[in-house]
Design a protein around this motif. Structure first.
Motif, PDB file in Angstrom:
ATOM      1  N   LEU A  82     -50.200  43.027 -78.912  1.00 47.97           N
ATOM      2  CA  LEU A  82     -50.874  42.293 -77.846  1.00 47.97           C
ATOM      3  C   LEU A  82     -49.842  41.604 -76.963  1.00 47.97           C
ATOM      4  N   SER A  83     -50.184  41.467 -75.694  1.00 49.53           N
ATOM      5  CA  SER A  83     -49.349  40.664 -74.801  1.00 49.53           C
ATOM      6  C   SER A  83     -49.547  39.191 -75.140  1.00 49.53           C
ATOM      7  N   GLY A  84     -48.723  38.333 -74.542  1.00 46.28           N
ATOM      8  CA  GLY A  84     -48.854  36.910 -74.815  1.00 46.28           C
ATOM      9  C   GLY A  84     -50.218  36.361 -74.441  1.00 46.28           C
ATOM     10  N   ALA A  85     -50.731  36.771 -73.279  1.00 47.90           N
ATOM     11  CA  ALA A  85     -52.035  36.279 -72.835  1.00 47.90           C
ATOM     12  C   ALA A  85     -53.157  36.825 -73.711  1.00 47.90           C
ATOM     13  N   GLU A  86     -53.050  38.095 -74.124  1.00 45.48           N
ATOM     14  CA  GLU A  86     -54.071  38.680 -75.000  1.00 45.48           C
ATOM     15  C   GLU A  86     -54.100  37.970 -76.346  1.00 45.48           C
ATOM     16  N   PHE A  87     -52.911  37.673 -76.889  1.00 43.58           N
ATOM     17  CA  PHE A  87     -52.847  36.956 -78.163  1.00 43.58           C
ATOM     18  C   PHE A  87     -53.471  35.572 -78.023  1.00 43.58           C
ATOM     19  N   ALA A  88     -53.143  34.879 -76.935  1.00 46.75           N
ATOM     20  CA  ALA A  88     -53.685  33.534 -76.724  1.00 46.75           C
ATOM     21  C   ALA A  88     -55.203  33.566 -76.620  1.00 46.75           C
ATOM     22  N   LEU A  89     -55.748  34.575 -75.949  1.00 46.98           N
ATOM     23  CA  LEU A  89     -57.200  34.693 -75.823  1.00 46.98           C
ATOM     24  C   LEU A  89     -57.846  34.936 -77.179  1.00 46.98           C
ATOM     25  N   LEU A  90     -57.302  35.875 -77.955  1.00 48.95           N
ATOM     26  CA  LEU A  90     -57.879  36.166 -79.267  1.00 48.95           C
ATOM     27  C   LEU A  90     -57.813  34.940 -80.173  1.00 48.95           C
ATOM     28  N   ALA A  91     -56.701  34.217 -80.136  1.00 53.68           N
ATOM     29  CA  ALA A  91     -56.565  33.023 -80.973  1.00 53.68           C
ATOM     30  C   ALA A  91     -57.574  31.951 -80.571  1.00 53.68           C
ATOM     31  N   GLN A  92     -57.781  31.765 -79.275  1.00 53.42           N
ATOM     32  CA  GLN A  92     -58.767  30.782 -78.815  1.00 53.42           C
ATOM     33  C   GLN A  92     -60.167  31.148 -79.295  1.00 53.42           C
ATOM     34  N   LEU A  93     -60.532  32.411 -79.169  1.00 52.82           N
ATOM     35  CA  LEU A  93     -61.862  32.850 -79.593  1.00 52.82           C
ATOM     36  C   LEU A  93     -62.018  32.737 -81.108  1.00 52.82           C
ATOM     37  N   ALA A  94     -60.951  33.051 -81.849  1.00 49.36           N
ATOM     38  CA  ALA A  94     -61.023  32.969 -83.310  1.00 49.36           C
ATOM     39  C   ALA A  94     -61.166  31.525 -83.769  1.00 49.36           C
ATOM     40  N   ARG A  95     -60.446  30.608 -83.127  1.00 46.05           N
ATOM     41  CA  ARG A  95     -60.541  29.192 -83.500  1.00 46.05           C
ATOM     42  C   ARG A  95     -61.934  28.631 -83.230  1.00 46.05           C
ATOM     43  N   ALA A  96     -62.627  29.206 -82.265  1.00 45.44           N
ATOM     44  CA  ALA A  96     -63.952  28.695 -81.896  1.00 45.44           C
ATOM     45  C   ALA A  96     -64.991  28.954 -82.978  1.00 45.44           C
ATOM     46  N   ARG A  97     -64.707  29.895 -83.899  1.00 47.25           N
ATOM     47  CA  ARG A  97     -65.596  30.155 -85.038  1.00 47.25           C
ATOM     48  C   ARG A  97     -67.040  30.419 -84.612  1.00 47.25           C
ATOM     49  N   GLY A  98     -67.217  31.350 -83.668  1.00 47.64           N
ATOM     50  CA  GLY A  98     -68.564  31.730 -83.268  1.00 47.64           C
ATOM     51  C   GLY A  98     -69.158  30.910 -82.144  1.00 47.64           C
ATOM     52  N   ARG A  99     -68.424  29.915 -81.642  1.00 47.46           N
ATOM     53  CA  ARG A  99     -68.911  29.142 -80.501  1.00 47.46           C
ATOM     54  C   ARG A  99     -68.552  29.860 -79.198  1.00 47.46           C
TER      55      ARG A  99
END
Length: 235
Positions: A160-177
């Motif tokens: 993943l690119s840096g921005a793609e990784f950051a997006l996936l991490a943000q969504l994962a931290r949200a835990r379904g929110r």
């Protein structure tokens, strides 16, 4: 020992604009080099990989889109800020799809250029300084924030690119929110959304292509007038 200043390469064929941008960025205390085309960029990269590249799209010879694609494919790519003419909406979208992190239309406000680059550098610095970041598991993925690595259910690494990784991490931290586009844009790019800003939508499209399974519903669900949420895969 004090931290070394960020390294930035400005790729712009117009010498007046290139000199102006270099002077502006050097005034921030950043170490900058200039290039007028792909060949000069190649020479500059031999001196070391920068943290960020300011890249004009309309270059002689190999154009900016092709260069952005090559840079984004590197194992540890620099952040890429594209400079585009305001009429080139399709080029902006394509640039984001192939791996650029952000874009800025010409003519641009010098203060906004500095703010955009500062936000990209802040994200890159934060990523580089995470020695033992959190390890997230979500939607069948293991997201190691310290190592900046994502692996699938079979242990395969997903590039993943840096921005793609950051997006996936943000969504994962949200835990379904559900996370709004404005929230994601601020968290990833450090700026507010402009009218008709599609940066997050394009980034989501890029990430879907890398993590979704063929023939199955997308793991990233778009919620109308709300934003995006990462769902667990259906059995």
């Amino acid at each position: 020992m004090p931290d070394q200043p960020p390294q930035i390469i400005v790729v712009e064929d117009d010498p007046d604009i290139r000199v102006m941008v270099l002077a502006l960025l050097k005034a921030q205390g950043w170490t900058c080099r200039g290039a007028g085309d792909a060949e000069e960029l190649g020479d500059a990269l031999l001196e070391g990989m920068p943290q960020a590249v300011v890249l004009d799209l309309n270059l002689p010879g190999e154009d900016g889109l092709s260069i952005a694609r090559r840079l984004a494919a590197l194992r540890s790519p620099p952040a890429i800020l594209m400079l585009t003419a305001r009429s080139e909406d399709i080029d902006r979208i394509i640039g984001l799809e192939i791996g650029a992190d952000d874009y800025l239309g010409k003519p641009f406000n010098p203060r906004e250029l500095v703010a955009r680059i500062r936000a990209l550098l802040r994200r890159m610095t934060r990523a580089a300084s995470e020695e033992a970041g959190e390890v997230l598991t979500c939607a069948g993925f293991t997201i190691d924030e310290g190592a900046r690595r994502v692996t699938g259910t079979g242990g395969e690494e997903i590039a993943l690119s840096g921005a793609e990784f950051a997006l996936l991490a943000q969504l994962a931290r949200a835990r379904g929110r559900i996370l709004s586009r404005n929230y994601l844009l601020d968290a990833i790019h450090g700026r507010e959304a402009a009218p008709f800003d599609r940066a997050i939508d394009v980034l989501v499209s890029r990430l879907r292509k890398k993590i979704d399974r063929p023939g199955q519903e997308s793991l990233i669900e778009g919620v109308r007038n709300a934003g995006y949420v990462l769902r667990e895969p259906k059995e």
